[in-house]
Design an enzyme around this catalytic site. Structure first.
Site: not given
Length: 189
Positions: A80-82
C-alpha cells in the site's frame, strides 16, 4: 495469501513445462515457435540494435508490481502507499517508471542523431507522444465524473509522464555535445 501462492505455483508449473519442452522436444518447439512468431534468432537478426534486456526485465517487474498494487496489493501492508512518512513498495513504482524513461531517452537521442532525423520531425514526434500521454491520463482520470469541475484532476500520473518526457527529451536533445554529433558522422555538427 492463497492468491500469491496460486500465482507462484502457476509460474513454477509454466517454467517447468517450458524447460521440459525445450529439453526433450526442442525441434518441435522451435518449429511451433517459428509458426507463432516467437523465433528469437530471426527477431534479433531483423532488429537494428539489440534490446537492453535488463531494462525490459525491470520494466516488467515494475508493471507487475503496479498491477498488483492497483488491485489491492493482496492485503499486504507493504503493498500500500505510505500515509505520510515512510516508503513502501507501492511508492517506488512511479519513480521506477520515470527512471526507466530517463534511461531510454539518451538511447533515443543517440538514435535520432545517428539517423540524421530532422529537428522538426523529432520535435513533432516528441510533442505528439507527450500530448497523447497527457490526454490519455486526463481522459482516464475524468471517466465517470468529468462534468463535475470540483472533482476534475489534471495533474495525474500519465500527465506527469508526458510533461517529464517532453522536457527531458528536449533538454537532452538540445544539449547533446558536439562530440556526440561528430562521432555519429553528422556534417552539421
Amino acid at each position: 495469501t492463497w492468491l500469491c501462492w496460486f500465482a507462484f505455483l502457476v509460474y513454477l508449473v509454466c517454467g517447468v513445462l517450458w524447460w521440459g519442452l525445450n529439453k526433450f522436444g526442442g525441434a518441435q518447439v522451435h518449429r511451433v515457435a517459428k509458426l507463432l512468431g516467437w523465433n528469437k534468432e530471426e527477431e534479433q537478426r531483423s532488429q537494428g540494435r539489440p534490446r537492453v534486456r535488463s531494462l525490459d526485465t525491470f520494466r516488467g517487474i515494475a508493471l507487475v508490481i503496479m498491477i498488483f498494487v492497483n488491485d489491492g496489493g493482496g492485503g499486504y501492508w507493504f503493498m500500500e502507499h505510505a500515509t505520510w512518512n515512510g516508503i513502501y513498495v507501492a511508492d517506488l513504482v512511479f519513480p521506477w517508471f520515470l527512471w526507466i524513461m530517463g534511461v531510454c531517452i539518451p538511447m533515443s537521442v543517440k538514435s535520432c542523431i545517428k539517423k540524421e532525423t530532422p529537428v522538426k520531425t523529432v520535435v513533432w514526434q516528441v510533442t505528439v507522444r507527450s500530448v497523447k500521454l497527457f490526454l490519455l491520463g486526463f481522459i482516464l482520470n475524468t471517466l465517470g465524473g468529468w462534468i463535475n469541475l470540483d472533482k476534475l484532476r489534471v495533474p495525474g500520473v500519465l500527465q506527469r509522464f508526458g510533461l517529464c518526457y517532453f522536457v527531458v527529451f528536449m533538454v537532452g536533445y538540445t544539449l547533446t555535445r558536439a562530440e556526440t554529433r561528430q562521432s555519429a558522422g553528422l556534417w552539421w555538427a
